[in-house]
Design an enzyme around this catalytic site. Structure first.
Site, PDB file in Angstrom:
ATOM      1  N   ILE A 189      -5.217   2.253   8.064  1.00 34.03           N
ATOM      2  CA  ILE A 189      -4.533   1.365   9.320  1.00 34.03           C
ATOM      3  C   ILE A 189      -4.701   1.785  10.476  1.00 34.03           C
ATOM      4  CG2 ILE A 189      -2.270   0.233   9.918  1.00 34.03           C
ATOM      5  CD1 ILE A 189      -1.730  -0.113   6.824  1.00 34.03           C
ATOM      6  N   HIS A 240       9.554  -5.915   9.707  1.00 34.07           N
ATOM      7  CA  HIS A 240       8.772  -5.295   8.623  1.00 34.07           C
ATOM      8  C   HIS A 240       7.737  -6.483   8.140  1.00 34.07           C
ATOM      9  CE1 HIS A 240       8.031  -2.160   5.430  1.00 34.07           C
ATOM     10  NE2 HIS A 240       6.864  -2.827   5.729  1.00 34.07           N
ATOM     11  N   GLY A 280      -5.411   7.096   8.940  1.00 29.31           N
ATOM     12  CA  GLY A 280      -5.970   6.569   7.767  1.00 29.31           C
ATOM     13  C   GLY A 280      -6.732   5.176   7.810  1.00 29.31           C
ATOM     14  N   ARG A 304       6.781   3.507   8.206  1.00 26.79           N
ATOM     15  CA  ARG A 304       8.105   3.606   7.527  1.00 26.79           C
ATOM     16  C   ARG A 304       9.183   3.880   8.646  1.00 26.79           C
ATOM     17  NH1 ARG A 304       5.728   0.632   4.581  1.00 26.79           N
ATOM     18  NH2 ARG A 304       5.562   0.616   2.216  1.00 26.79           N
ATOM     19  N   ARG A 324      -3.179  15.613   8.470  1.00 29.13           N
ATOM     20  CA  ARG A 324      -3.172  16.872   7.827  1.00 29.13           C
ATOM     21  C   ARG A 324      -4.923  17.369   7.870  1.00 29.13           C
ATOM     22  NH1 ARG A 324      -1.137  14.820   2.350  1.00 29.13           N
ATOM     23  NH2 ARG A 324      -2.381  13.207   2.683  1.00 29.13           N
ATOM     24  N   VAL A 369       0.993  -1.162  -0.102  1.00 27.77           N
ATOM     25  CA  VAL A 369      -0.022  -0.064   0.052  1.00 27.77           C
ATOM     26  C   VAL A 369       1.028   1.346  -0.054  1.00 27.77           C
ATOM     27  CG1 VAL A 369      -0.243   0.101   2.451  1.00 27.77           C
ATOM     28  CG2 VAL A 369      -1.864   0.906   0.974  1.00 27.77           C
ATOM     29  N   GLY A 373       4.374  -6.528   9.226  1.00 27.03           N
ATOM     30  CA  GLY A 373       2.923  -5.937   9.559  1.00 27.03           C
ATOM     31  C   GLY A 373       1.876  -6.635   8.530  1.00 27.03           C
ATOM     32  N   SER A 374       2.012  -6.957   7.569  1.00 29.26           N
ATOM     33  CA  SER A 374       0.908  -7.671   6.563  1.00 29.26           C
ATOM     34  C   SER A 374       1.206  -9.014   6.393  1.00 29.26           C
ATOM     35  CB  SER A 374       1.051  -6.988   5.345  1.00 29.26           C
ATOM     36  OG  SER A 374       2.353  -7.149   4.329  1.00 29.26           O
TER      37      SER A 374
HETATM   38  P1  NDP Z   1      -3.744   5.822   4.352  1.00 30.60           P
HETATM   39  O1  NDP Z   1      -3.394   6.765   3.285  1.00 30.60           O
HETATM   40  O2  NDP Z   1      -5.256   5.492   4.362  1.00 30.60           O
HETATM   41  O3  NDP Z   1      -3.352   6.617   5.584  1.00 30.60           O
HETATM   42  C1  NDP Z   1      -2.270   7.246   5.480  1.00 30.60           C
HETATM   43  C2  NDP Z   1      -2.294   8.289   6.623  1.00 30.60           C
HETATM   44  O4  NDP Z   1      -1.213   9.277   6.754  1.00 30.60           O
HETATM   45  C3  NDP Z   1      -3.512   9.391   6.520  1.00 30.60           C
HETATM   46  O5  NDP Z   1      -4.196   9.239   7.526  1.00 30.60           O
HETATM   47  C4  NDP Z   1      -2.718  10.686   6.312  1.00 30.60           C
HETATM   48  O6  NDP Z   1      -3.547  11.770   6.954  1.00 30.60           O
HETATM   49  C5  NDP Z   1      -1.417  10.517   7.177  1.00 30.60           C
HETATM   50  N1  NDP Z   1      -0.832  11.665   6.701  1.00 30.60           N
HETATM   51  C6  NDP Z   1      -0.342  12.034   5.477  1.00 30.60           C
HETATM   52  N2  NDP Z   1       0.553  12.908   5.643  1.00 30.60           N
HETATM   53  C7  NDP Z   1       0.562  13.455   7.126  1.00 30.60           C
HETATM   54  C8  NDP Z   1       1.275  14.118   7.773  1.00 30.60           C
HETATM   55  N3  NDP Z   1       1.943  15.312   7.216  1.00 30.60           N
HETATM   56  N4  NDP Z   1       1.142  14.179   9.148  1.00 30.60           N
HETATM   57  C9  NDP Z   1       0.704  13.270   9.610  1.00 30.60           C
HETATM   58  N5  NDP Z   1      -0.185  12.256   9.013  1.00 30.60           N
HETATM   59  C10 NDP Z   1       0.033  12.300   7.809  1.00 30.60           C
HETATM   60  O7  NDP Z   1      -2.838   4.505   4.078  1.00 30.60           O
HETATM   61  P2  NDP Z   1      -2.736   3.274   5.079  1.00 30.60           P
HETATM   62  O8  NDP Z   1      -3.400   3.258   6.406  1.00 30.60           O
HETATM   63  O9  NDP Z   1      -3.341   2.260   4.404  1.00 30.60           O
HETATM   64  O10 NDP Z   1      -1.167   2.733   5.312  1.00 30.60           O
HETATM   65  C11 NDP Z   1      -0.489   4.032   6.033  1.00 30.60           C
HETATM   66  C12 NDP Z   1       0.932   3.321   5.768  1.00 30.60           C
HETATM   67  O11 NDP Z   1       1.197   2.317   6.547  1.00 30.60           O
HETATM   68  C13 NDP Z   1       1.576   3.226   4.533  1.00 30.60           C
HETATM   69  O12 NDP Z   1       1.740   4.196   3.597  1.00 30.60           O
HETATM   70  C14 NDP Z   1       2.785   2.098   4.791  1.00 30.60           C
HETATM   71  O13 NDP Z   1       3.538   3.246   4.597  1.00 30.60           O
HETATM   72  C15 NDP Z   1       2.591   1.623   6.198  1.00 30.60           C
HETATM   73  N6  NDP Z   1       2.332   0.176   5.900  1.00 30.60           N
HETATM   74  C16 NDP Z   1       3.174  -0.600   6.644  1.00 30.60           C
HETATM   75  C17 NDP Z   1       3.078  -2.024   6.846  1.00 30.60           C
HETATM   76  C18 NDP Z   1       4.013  -2.746   7.673  1.00 30.60           C
HETATM   77  O14 NDP Z   1       4.098  -3.815   7.287  1.00 30.60           O
HETATM   78  N7  NDP Z   1       4.456  -2.283   8.682  1.00 30.60           N
HETATM   79  C19 NDP Z   1       1.887  -2.565   6.330  1.00 30.60           C
HETATM   80  C20 NDP Z   1       1.097  -1.449   5.457  1.00 30.60           C
HETATM   81  C21 NDP Z   1       1.249  -0.265   5.277  1.00 30.60           C
HETATM   82  P3  NDP Z   1      -4.487  12.851   6.213  1.00 30.60           P
HETATM   83  O15 NDP Z   1      -5.514  11.907   5.562  1.00 30.60           O
HETATM   84  O16 NDP Z   1      -4.982  13.582   7.327  1.00 30.60           O
HETATM   85  O17 NDP Z   1      -3.417  13.439   5.234  1.00 30.60           O
HETATM   86  C1  DGY Z   2       2.980  -1.887   2.579  1.00 37.97           C
HETATM   87  O1  DGY Z   2       2.036  -2.623   2.158  1.00 37.97           O
HETATM   88  O2  DGY Z   2       3.274  -0.727   2.407  1.00 37.97           O
HETATM   89  C2  DGY Z   2       3.748  -2.647   3.912  1.00 37.97           C
HETATM   90  O3  DGY Z   2       4.732  -2.109   4.147  1.00 37.97           O
HETATM   91  C3  DGY Z   2       4.038  -4.042   3.494  1.00 37.97           C
HETATM   92  O4  DGY Z   2       2.842  -4.734   3.280  1.00 37.97           O
END
Ligand code: NDP
Ligand code: DGY
Length: 328
Positions: A165, A293, A163, A245, A186, A84, A295-296
């Site tokens: 997650i 890493h 968001g 990240r 934001r 994602v 998570g998924s």
């Molecule tokens: P979403 O797009 O649903 O959520 C991302 C969130 O980031 C939004 O709520 C957004 O808030 C927020 N965001 C963006 N810019 C800022 C900022 N400047 N300050 C604070 N918050 C901010 O994505 P997901 O929830 O699906 O995924 C989130 C992230 O999780 C992915 O981008 C990935 O990096 C990570 N991830 C990690 C995994 C792992 O294995 N550990 C697995 C899957 C994902 P707003 O809407 O207000 O801009």
């Molecule tokens: C993602 O999807 O961004 C995660 O970090 C791995 O699933």
């Protein structure tokens, strides 16, 4: 006379779950080359593999930059990432070239939120330390002051990035008796009411939370967001969790905060770099739990991610609607 058939070429940068490969082979519309290994494709092989490709199925560990796009050339129509997160891709360059991008939102939300809760509990209640003590014979008797940690009941939790997650994490944490749920980002979220989430400035979240959970996307704005200044504002008893990240965190500053007792403990599923070198200072700290890493990483989630990324790729090749297209 023989007319040359135009072959649609696809390059896949890693061994992926069979579910995805099956979809591509059954579709019978493209010739797939696969870097058939669990280890990352070497850069030179990536550049070679992508040459002339119409489709690229990549992972978050592949840096998709100008060099890769140039190596692919003008045939490239679609990039489908098995993630994602899309911070590994040069989105401006991709847009300029009119290449469509598929990704895997939603299908990994539950698995990642579960892992975040597991990491939070393991970190706050010192599970890895406890397991080591049992194995090493450090468990002499039941001791009132031994291996105490922090509980969620009556606590304030702060989620940075509510968001998909972040919201799924909040939903799971609330039933543990969380008293207050703060979030920042934001924009305020209309669905935050479901978890009684209060939209607050980042500083308020950081200074008032007993648990700070980072689940935002990595962007130029969030890079290095969790730095010295950030950790100095946290409570000495606070728990820091990051499953977004690694680059959202300044790891030198985190090390200082953990080793000086500025914050209580940290749990990280993501680091910079990945893998984290085994001699990294963070790994010397008992109050830091680092996961690779994952998570998924449930069997079913990874299978569904592979299916979705294959279907995104096919749609991109055929010029039809993708199940999950990244709009940018
Ligand atoms: P979403 O797009 O649903 O959520 C991302 C969130 O980031 C939004 O709520 C957004 O808030 C927020 N965001 C963006 N810019 C800022 C900022 N400047 N300050 C604070 N918050 C901010 O994505 P997901 O929830 O699906 O995924 C989130 C992230 O999780 C992915 O981008 C990935 O990096 C990570 N991830 C990690 C995994 C792992 O294995 N550990 C697995 C899957 C994902 P707003 O809407 O207000 O801009
Ligand atoms: C993602 O999807 O961004 C995660 O970090 C791995 O699933």
């Amino acid at each position: 006379m023989h007319t040359a058939q135009k072959i649609t070429k696809v390059f896949i940068t890693r061994r992926i779950p069979q579910e995805g490969l099956k979809i591509l082979s059954q579709a019978g519309v493209c010739k797939v080359s696969l870097w058939d290994s669990d280890e990352p494709v070497p850069r030179a092989e990536l550049l070679k593999g992508v040459a002339g490709a119409h489709g690229l199925l990549c992972l978050l560990s592949d840096k998709i930059d100008t060099e890769v796009l140039d190596a692919a050339g003008p045939n490239l129509k679609v990039i489908s990432t098995l993630s994602v997160g899309f911070d590994h891709m040069a989105m401006d360059e991709i847009k300029k070239r009119g290449v469509r991008v598929g990704y895997t939102p939603d299908v990994l939300t539950d698995a990642t939120a579960e892992l975040t809760v597991a990491l939070l509990l393991a970190t706050a209640r010192r599970l890895p330390e406890g397991v080591v003590e049992v194995i090493n014979g450090g468990w002499s008797t039941w001791k009132p002051l031994w291996l105490c940690g922090y509980g969620l009941s009556g606590s304030t939790v702060g989620v940075i990035g509510l968001g998909r997650i972040g919201m799924a994490i909040a939903r799971r944490l609330k039933p543990f008796g969380v008293k207050k749920l703060l979030y920042s980002g934001r924009t305020a979220k209309s669905n935050a009411a479901e978890v009684e989430g209060e939209y607050v400035p980042l500083d308020t979240l950081v200074s008032e939370s007993d648990f700070v959970v980072v689940s935002c996307a990595l962007t130029p704005d969030t890079q290095g967001l969790c730095n010295k200044d950030f950790f100095c504002k946290m409570k000495n008893t606070a728990v820091f969790i990051n499953t977004s990240r690694g680059a959202v965190v300044n790891q030198e500053d985190l090390y200082q905060a953990l080793s000086s007792g500025q914050i209580a403990c940290a749990g990280l599923d993501v680091t910079t770099p990945e893998p984290l070198p085994t001699d990294h200072p963070l790994l010397t700290l008992k109050n830091c739990v680092v996961l690779p890493h994952i998570g998924s990483a449930t069997y079913s989630t990874r299978g569904i991610m592979a299916e979705l990324s294959a279907n995104n790729l096919l749609a991109g090749l055929q010029g039809t609607d993708m199940p999950s297209e990244l709009k940018f």
